[in-house]
Scaffold this active site. Structure first.
Site, PDB file in Angstrom:
ATOM      1  N   LEU A   1       0.816  -1.215   0.000  1.00  0.00           N
ATOM      2  CA  LEU A   1       0.000   0.000   0.000  1.00  0.00           C
ATOM      3  C   LEU A   1       0.850   1.266   0.000  1.00  0.00           C
ATOM      4  CD1 LEU A   1      -2.859   1.204   0.170  1.00  0.00           C
ATOM      5  CD2 LEU A   1      -2.649   1.127   2.660  1.00  0.00           C
ATOM      6  N   ASP A   2       0.621   2.108  -1.006  1.00  0.00           N
ATOM      7  CA  ASP A   2       1.290   3.413  -1.138  1.00  0.00           C
ATOM      8  C   ASP A   2       2.815   3.301  -1.163  1.00  0.00           C
ATOM      9  OD1 ASP A   2      -1.148   4.658  -1.210  1.00  0.00           O
ATOM     10  OD2 ASP A   2      -1.162   5.165   0.927  1.00  0.00           O
ATOM     11  N   GLU A   3       3.334   2.166  -1.611  1.00  0.00           N
ATOM     12  CA  GLU A   3       4.777   1.965  -1.652  1.00  0.00           C
ATOM     13  C   GLU A   3       5.278   1.756  -3.082  1.00  0.00           C
ATOM     14  OE1 GLU A   3       6.844   2.241   0.838  1.00  0.00           O
ATOM     15  OE2 GLU A   3       5.338   2.491   2.411  1.00  0.00           O
TER      16      GLU A   3
END
Length: 283
Positions: A226-228
């Protein structure tokens, strides 16, 4: 009639890569209009983007046949894009539509050369906008036990519309690992990116409470983490103690809209190349 193409490649760096590609294009009487290249010394990988004009009669098949020996010789990972074909995007949005509206405006004025094949949402809020723009709207709610089914519907839409890119324009749902993996390198997300960073609910209110001086936004490819995902574009703006949470939200929405549009443009113009967890971005 001249045709314009963009050729991108990556491979292990060694002498002769540029010469091999350029000589094949020259033999076809193609004219290179723009050339960008990067050698990543940490990984030993070489990246290149070539924009060129090919004379009448030189199409995709001819180019692929001519470049084939060089591609095989150097073990290149390549892509060849015909700039005459307008790219299609599928936009996913929830309740906040500022980033989507900015995309639609930039397409309308010609800054973004793309066609919105469909708008997908888990809420009704953007239906009127889609109808006004003449874009098919698909309401696909995310039920508690129907997430996999909903994502299969989105994947079917991507296939049926021929979408080249999925854009999460503030789509406030976490995608499954399977979905993110299926479309790796084809989904761009936008999210707030504070310095320092605040995760979870009400990030702008958290930032206000901490008295931050800089806020920003990050556009990145979606991955199972997530969001990486690999970052494509970022921007920031200075804020101060006199600004309320609503003021920060307004600044944040503006940055989010601009950063997402720039990231989409870079992707559609084949200026972004994946390099592990990072990107090579030829501006």
């Amino acid at each position: 009639m001249i045709s314009n193409f963009v050729f991108t490649l990556s491979c292990a760096d060694r002498p002769g890569i540029v010469a091999a590609v350029a000589s094949e294009l020259a033999a076809l009487d193609a004219n290179i209009a723009e050339s960008n290249q990067f050698w990543d010394r940490e990984t030993g990988q070489f990246f290149m983007r070539l924009a060129f004009a090919a004379p009448d009669g030189v199409g995709r098949e001819t180019l692929e046949r001519a470049l084939g020996p060089a591609i095989e010789r150097f073990g290149m990972r390549t892509a060849l894009a015909d700039e005459a074909r307008k790219k299609k995007i599928l936009v996913m949005v929830s309740k906040f539509d500022h980033a989507m509206l900015h995309l639609l405006y930039q397409i309308r004025v010609g800054w973004l050369d793309a066609e919105v094949a469909a708008i997908v949402s888990n809420h009704e809020h953007s239906r009127a906008t889609a109808e006004y723009e003449g874009i098919p709207f698909h309401l696909l709610p995310v039920g508690k036990d129907a997430k996999a089914e909903q994502e299969e519907q989105v994947l079917a839409l991507v296939h049926d519309t021929g979408a080249d890119l999925v854009v999460l324009a503030r789509y406030m749902q976490i995608l499954s690992d399977r979905f993110a993996t299926r479309l790796y390198g084809q989904i761009i997300n936008i999210h707030h990116s504070f310095l320092p960073s605040f995760k979870g609910a009400r990030p702008y209110h958290q930032a206000h409470e901490r008295g931050v001086k800089i806020i920003g936004a990050t556009a990145h490819y979606v991955t199972p983490e997530l969001d990486e995902g690999p970052i494509i574009e970022q921007d920031t703006a200075r804020v101060n103690h006199a600004m309320s949470p609503d003021d920060l939200i307004a600044v944040g929405r503006d940055i989010e809209s601009r950063v997402l549009a720039r990231a989409v443009k870079l992707h559609l113009e084949s200026r972004v190349m994946l390099n592990g967890k990072r990107t090579v971005v030829f501006g």
